[in-house]
Design an enzyme around this catalytic site. Structure first.
Site, PDB file in Angstrom:
ATOM      1  N   MET A  28       0.856  -1.193   0.000  1.00 56.85           N
ATOM      2  CA  MET A  28       0.000   0.000   0.000  1.00 56.85           C
ATOM      3  C   MET A  28       0.895   1.247   0.000  1.00 56.85           C
ATOM      4  SD  MET A  28      -3.470  -0.969   1.960  1.00 56.85           S
ATOM      5  CE  MET A  28      -2.940  -0.747   3.641  1.00 56.85           C
ATOM      6  N   HIS A  35       9.431  -3.398   3.528  1.00 56.50           N
ATOM      7  CA  HIS A  35       9.104  -3.552   2.101  1.00 56.50           C
ATOM      8  C   HIS A  35      10.380  -3.757   1.281  1.00 56.50           C
ATOM      9  CE1 HIS A  35       5.469  -1.005   3.258  1.00 56.50           C
ATOM     10  NE2 HIS A  35       4.922  -2.069   2.736  1.00 56.50           N
ATOM     11  N   ASP A 150       2.432  -9.190   9.417  1.00 56.97           N
ATOM     12  CA  ASP A 150       1.005  -9.413   9.161  1.00 56.97           C
ATOM     13  C   ASP A 150       0.773 -10.919   9.001  1.00 56.97           C
ATOM     14  OD1 ASP A 150       0.187  -6.614   9.097  1.00 56.97           O
ATOM     15  OD2 ASP A 150       1.460  -6.504   7.336  1.00 56.97           O
ATOM     16  N   GLN A 153      -2.616 -12.180   8.025  1.00 60.18           N
ATOM     17  CA  GLN A 153      -2.879 -11.867   6.612  1.00 60.18           C
ATOM     18  C   GLN A 153      -2.309 -12.980   5.704  1.00 60.18           C
ATOM     19  OE1 GLN A 153      -2.673  -7.860   4.673  1.00 60.18           O
ATOM     20  NE2 GLN A 153      -0.621  -8.477   4.160  1.00 60.18           N
ATOM     21  N   ARG A 187       2.573   2.821   9.205  1.00 60.33           N
ATOM     22  CA  ARG A 187       1.889   3.682  10.189  1.00 60.33           C
ATOM     23  C   ARG A 187       2.864   4.318  11.195  1.00 60.33           C
ATOM     24  NH1 ARG A 187      -2.420  -0.082   9.388  1.00 60.33           N
ATOM     25  NH2 ARG A 187      -4.318   1.073   8.907  1.00 60.33           N
TER      26      ARG A 187
HETATM   27  O1  PAF Z   1      -0.101  -5.695   3.676  1.00 57.85           O
HETATM   28  C1  PAF Z   1      -0.527  -4.785   2.956  1.00 57.85           C
HETATM   29  O2  PAF Z   1       0.137  -3.783   2.727  1.00 57.85           O
HETATM   30  C2  PAF Z   1      -1.917  -4.920   2.334  1.00 57.85           C
HETATM   31  O3  PAF Z   1      -2.802  -5.546   3.202  1.00 57.85           O
HETATM   32  C3  PAF Z   1      -1.910  -5.605   0.960  1.00 57.85           C
HETATM   33  C4  PAF Z   1      -1.460  -7.057   1.073  1.00 57.85           C
HETATM   34  C5  PAF Z   1      -0.990  -4.853   0.009  1.00 57.85           C
HETATM   35  C6  PAF Z   1      -3.309  -5.617   0.363  1.00 57.85           C
HETATM   36  O4  PAF Z   1      -3.808  -4.326   0.170  1.00 57.85           O
END
Ligand code: PAF
Length: 280
Positions: A28, A35, A150, A153, A187
């Protein structure tokens, strides 16, 4: 490599390229060192990388959180180029991914989306699953890279892949931390310097749980961590729980043969920070 707003352009471009493995790093934006690790690992494993940057509206249950989500697309593009000049960067607008109005699909994920973080962010994981499935279906990557921060996720996406035969392999990359232990998150830049330092209480709590786990019952650990946060003037504890590694079912006592993890979410003035670690 330039960035693209339309997936159709990327699909055409991919047809002209020769590669063995296509890797996708969905983000995002507001890229941080976590990242960077994902993009580095993807670029090592795959001979063609796509990085997507899209703040996905369907995964936000809170309009203010969505509006405040940090964005720095130009800087992000430069960061990606420095890591991998050959990476394809996808910066879509909402209409390239969704028909209007953007809506989450409803997936049956066997309840893995409804527990822990899912209890506090209604519909969040359905929104994540929706956008990830769209990205997977557009580009058909061999691999997709996500961060362990995450963790839930990742389990949601693995469930999605299995249930909907998406044929993508997931790579989980270890959490990258700031000097004080705080997990890297987009964040974090919403916190002032002092609060960002004080946010070390989140990782410290997880480490304390890991130390206490062999000698103490789970209620004692939970109480200890609740009290730690009650004494803290800044961060409030939204949840702390100990759960089995793959079902994420909460468990109440220690059995060394069962792999478990601690999950935490703490809040500072509406900013939610999550983290987790393996306990054994
Ligand atoms: O982890 C994230 O940044 C988001 O949840 C993702 C996987 C890009 C989906 O919008």
């Amino acid at each position: 490599m330039r960035s693209f707003n339309h997936s159709s352009e990327i699909i055409e471009l991919l047809k002209t390229k020769e590669y063995e493995y296509l890797g996708l790093v969905p983000t995002m934006g507001s890229l941080h060192k976590g990242h960077v690790k994902l993009i580095e690992k993807c670029s090592l494993k795959c001979d063609q990388t796509i990085v997507s940057i899209f703040v996905n509206p369907t995964q936000f249950d809170n309009k203010i959180d969505f509006a405040n989500y940090p964005q720095s697309v130009q800087k992000d593009i430069e960061t990606i180029r420095k890591i991998n000049p050959n990476a394809i960067i996808y910066t879509p607008s909402e209409s390239d991914l969704y028909t209007s109005p953007a809506k989450a699909e409803i997936f049956d994920l066997d309840g893995i989306d409804k527990i822990i973080e899912g209890k506090f962010r209604k519909g969040h994981f359905q929104g994540v699953a929706t956008v990830v499935k769209i990205l997977f279906e557009k580009f058909s990557p061999d691999y997709a890279f996500f961060g362990e921060k995450d963790y839930q996720q990742i389990l949601v996406i693995e469930k999605l892949i299995k249930k909907y035969n998406l044929g993508v392999k997931i790579k989980c990359i270890l959490t990258v931390r700031e000097e004080n232990g705080l997990a890297m998150s987009s964040r974090n830049i919403l916190l002032d310097k002092e609060t960002r330092y004080d946010a070390k209480i989140i990782y410290e709590s997880l480490c304390i749980a890991k130390k206490m786990i062999k000698k103490n019952d789970f209620d004692k650990i939970k109480n200890f961590i609740s009290e730690l946060f009650l004494a803290n003037k800044k961060f409030s504890l939204e949840y702390f729980c100990i759960a089995e590694n793959t079902s994420l079912k909460e468990i109440a006592s220690f059995n060394p043969t069962i792999k478990i993890r601690a999950f935490i979410c703490a809040r500072f003035q509406g900013i939610r920070l999550i983290d987790n670690i393996a306990l054994n």
